[in-house]
Design an enzyme around this catalytic site. Structure first.
Site, PDB file in Angstrom:
ATOM      1  N   TYR A 125      -1.832   0.617  10.830  1.00 38.27           N
ATOM      2  CA  TYR A 125      -1.661  -0.007   9.847  1.00 38.27           C
ATOM      3  C   TYR A 125      -0.744   0.111   8.381  1.00 38.27           C
ATOM      4  O   TYR A 125      -0.042  -0.498   8.546  1.00 38.27           O
ATOM      5  CB  TYR A 125      -2.881   0.692   8.508  1.00 38.27           C
ATOM      6  CG  TYR A 125      -3.675  -0.300   7.029  1.00 38.27           C
ATOM      7  CD1 TYR A 125      -4.023  -1.113   7.415  1.00 38.27           C
ATOM      8  CD2 TYR A 125      -3.611   0.995   6.210  1.00 38.27           C
ATOM      9  CE1 TYR A 125      -3.951  -1.364   5.735  1.00 38.27           C
ATOM     10  CE2 TYR A 125      -3.563   0.495   4.530  1.00 38.27           C
ATOM     11  CZ  TYR A 125      -3.909  -0.535   4.752  1.00 38.27           C
ATOM     12  OH  TYR A 125      -4.218  -1.180   3.437  1.00 38.27           O
ATOM     13  N   SER A 130       1.192  -0.928   0.545  1.00 32.37           N
ATOM     14  CA  SER A 130       0.395  -0.181  -0.273  1.00 32.37           C
ATOM     15  C   SER A 130       1.293   0.891  -0.052  1.00 32.37           C
ATOM     16  O   SER A 130       1.936   1.136   0.415  1.00 32.37           O
ATOM     17  CB  SER A 130      -0.983  -0.361   1.443  1.00 32.37           C
ATOM     18  OG  SER A 130      -1.237   1.311   1.602  1.00 32.37           O
TER      19      SER A 130
HETATM   20  N1  LIG Z   1      -8.708  -0.569  -0.899  1.00 27.12           N
HETATM   21  C1  LIG Z   1      -7.736   0.267  -0.597  1.00 27.12           C
HETATM   22  O1  LIG Z   1      -8.316   1.526  -1.393  1.00 27.12           O
HETATM   23  C2  LIG Z   1      -6.396  -0.210  -0.754  1.00 27.12           C
HETATM   24  C3  LIG Z   1      -5.058   0.776  -0.878  1.00 27.12           C
HETATM   25  C4  LIG Z   1      -4.136   0.198  -0.966  1.00 27.12           C
HETATM   26  C5  LIG Z   1      -4.245  -1.242  -0.302  1.00 27.12           C
HETATM   27  N2  LIG Z   1      -4.849  -2.299   0.013  1.00 27.12           N
HETATM   28  C6  LIG Z   1      -4.870  -3.332   0.776  1.00 27.12           C
HETATM   29  O2  LIG Z   1      -5.415  -4.069  -0.841  1.00 27.12           O
HETATM   30  C7  LIG Z   1      -5.653  -5.421   0.400  1.00 27.12           C
HETATM   31  C8  LIG Z   1      -7.530  -5.983  -0.261  1.00 27.12           C
HETATM   32  O3  LIG Z   1      -8.093  -5.278   0.319  1.00 27.12           O
HETATM   33  P1  LIG Z   1      -9.438  -4.525  -0.362  1.00 27.12           P
HETATM   34  O4  LIG Z   1      -9.278  -3.285  -0.059  1.00 27.12           O
HETATM   35  O5  LIG Z   1      -9.470  -5.674  -1.573  1.00 27.12           O
HETATM   36  O6  LIG Z   1     -10.120  -5.255   1.452  1.00 27.12           O
HETATM   37  P2  LIG Z   1     -11.441  -6.299   1.403  1.00 27.12           P
HETATM   38  O7  LIG Z   1     -11.429  -5.898   3.422  1.00 27.12           O
HETATM   39  O8  LIG Z   1     -12.324  -5.536   0.357  1.00 27.12           O
HETATM   40  O9  LIG Z   1     -10.841  -7.321   1.600  1.00 27.12           O
HETATM   41  C9  LIG Z   1      -9.711  -7.776   2.411  1.00 27.12           C
HETATM   42  C10 LIG Z   1      -9.890  -9.659   2.650  1.00 27.12           C
HETATM   43  O10 LIG Z   1      -9.246 -10.112   2.849  1.00 27.12           O
HETATM   44  C11 LIG Z   1      -9.160 -11.019   3.794  1.00 27.12           C
HETATM   45  N3  LIG Z   1      -8.976 -11.317   5.669  1.00 27.12           N
HETATM   46  C12 LIG Z   1      -9.616 -10.430   5.886  1.00 27.12           C
HETATM   47  N4  LIG Z   1      -8.894 -10.774   7.016  1.00 27.12           N
HETATM   48  C13 LIG Z   1      -8.381 -11.959   6.993  1.00 27.12           C
HETATM   49  C14 LIG Z   1      -7.858 -13.124   7.452  1.00 27.12           C
HETATM   50  N5  LIG Z   1      -8.042 -13.674   8.791  1.00 27.12           N
HETATM   51  N6  LIG Z   1      -6.881 -14.336   6.271  1.00 27.12           N
HETATM   52  C15 LIG Z   1      -7.656 -14.931   5.276  1.00 27.12           C
HETATM   53  N7  LIG Z   1      -7.997 -13.755   4.582  1.00 27.12           N
HETATM   54  C16 LIG Z   1      -8.109 -12.497   6.078  1.00 27.12           C
HETATM   55  C17 LIG Z   1     -11.134 -10.483   3.920  1.00 27.12           C
HETATM   56  O11 LIG Z   1     -12.202 -11.763   3.387  1.00 27.12           O
HETATM   57  C18 LIG Z   1     -11.321 -10.135   2.275  1.00 27.12           C
HETATM   58  O12 LIG Z   1     -11.101 -11.568   1.100  1.00 27.12           O
HETATM   59  C19 LIG Z   1      -5.385  -5.593   1.309  1.00 27.12           C
HETATM   60  O13 LIG Z   1      -4.050  -6.325   1.818  1.00 27.12           O
HETATM   61  C20 LIG Z   1      -5.377  -3.572   1.956  1.00 27.12           C
HETATM   62  O14 LIG Z   1      -4.137  -3.727   2.874  1.00 27.12           O
HETATM   63  C21 LIG Z   1      -6.214  -1.835  -0.410  1.00 27.12           C
END
Ligand SMILES: NC(=O)c1ccc[n+]([C@@H]2O[C@H](COP(=O)([O-])OP(=O)(O)OC[C@H]3O[C@@H](n4cnc5c(N)ncnc54)[C@H](O)[C@@H]3O)[C@@H](O)[C@H]2O)c1
Length: 255
Positions: A153, A140
């Site tokens: 985070y 991220s």
């Molecule tokens: N959305 C954003 O703006 C953004 C920006 C930068 C990075 N990210 C990163 O992208 C990745 C995906 O995030 P997202 O935005 O799609 O969020 P999201 O909440 O839609 O998805 C997160 C996923 O992680 C899974 N998860 C959570 N805890 C878990 C555990 N203990 N074991 C197994 N799976 C688990 C959830 O079930 C879900 O499928 C993450 O690593 C997040 O930090 C997101």
């Protein structure tokens, strides 16, 4: 650009970014194992994707060593070998260090750092067994930016980028290690991070979009397109690299 017939595990593969990746990888002919803690969503996605390709959902909490071990074993016995792992599961939590406690540490550091370590610990030997493969991490821009009230985070994402570099070094010649560092992507996690503000989420999104040089938020599909490329053989010289996918946010001066 092909990932056809590769077997790819996507942790957090049932929501947001991971869901778009799972769908895209299956659409491009890969066998996909989606791992997450979302049983109902996972089963529904498995049923949806199995009508057009090869997909399997495995319930797995990535903070639990035994479950991660089982995930790798189960994925291997389903598809024969594992060619790539997209380490994408993530957890978010709000607060300054004064609100810091073991609950937020265990949740955010647990999933984003311990979870990534365990996924690498059991996943990399399986990639080696398959003759080498690719380990992709969703990091991220929070690794570089001090977002207000995101202490744990941001620390967790900086740790995941440090881990990525160590994996690149320790598994040189064995596994290619790459990252995608998204900016602001429209997912359930982003919506959760906008809760509690005095304005509707869509209004906040529009305001944020205006500040991004491409003038829109990132979509999960943007990440999926980049991930499919990084996992393909055409990207075979890209190693130890973290692709910033932020619509140009980092290029902006602070005024
Ligand atoms: N959305 C954003 O703006 C953004 C920006 C930068 C990075 N990210 C990163 O992208 C990745 C995906 O995030 P997202 O935005 O799609 O969020 P999201 O909440 O839609 O998805 C997160 C996923 O992680 C899974 N998860 C959570 N805890 C878990 C555990 N203990 N074991 C197994 N799976 C688990 C959830 O079930 C879900 O499928 C993450 O690593 C997040 O930090 C997101």
């Amino acid at each position: 650009m092909t990932i056809k017939n590769k077997t790819i595990i996507v942790t957090g593969g049932t929501s947001g970014i991971g869901e778009a990746c799972s769908k895209t990888f299956v659409a491009r002919g890969a066998n996909v194992v989606m791992a997450s803690i979302q049983q109902a969503e996972g089963e529904a996605l498995e049923a949806e994707l199995s009508s057009t390709g090869q997909a399997k959902f495995i319930l797995c909490d990535v903070t639990d060593e035994e479950q991660v071990k089982e995930l790798i074993k189960n994925a291997k016995s389903t598809f024969g070998q594992i060619d790539a792992i997209h380490c994408n599961a993530g957890a978010w939590g709000k607060g300054t260090v004064e609100e810091f406690d073991d609950v937020i540490w265990n949740k955010v550091m647990g999933v984003n750092v311990k979870g990534a370590m365990l996924t690498a610990k059991y996943g990399i030997p399986a990639l080696r067994e398959a003759g080498g493969g690719t380990f992709l991490m969703t990091t991220s821009v929070a690794a570089q930016i001090g977002f207000p009230q995101h202490a744990v985070y941001c620390a967790s994402k900086a740790a995941s980028e440090a881990l990525l570099r160590c994996l690149t070094t320790d598994y040189a010649g064995v596994v290619r290690v790459v990252g995608i560092s998204p900016g602001t992507v429209r997912t359930p996690m982003l919506a959760a991070s906008c809760e509690g503000w005095d304005r509707p989420v869509e209004e906040l999104y529009a305001e944020v979009a205006e500040k991004i040089p491409v003038r829109r938020l990132g979509e999960p599909q943007d990440v999926a397109n980049a991930a499919a490329f990084l996992l393909s053989d055409e990207a075979s010289y890209i190693n130890g690299t973290i692709l910033t996918l932020d619509g140009g946010t980092f290029a902006l001066p602070p005024w």
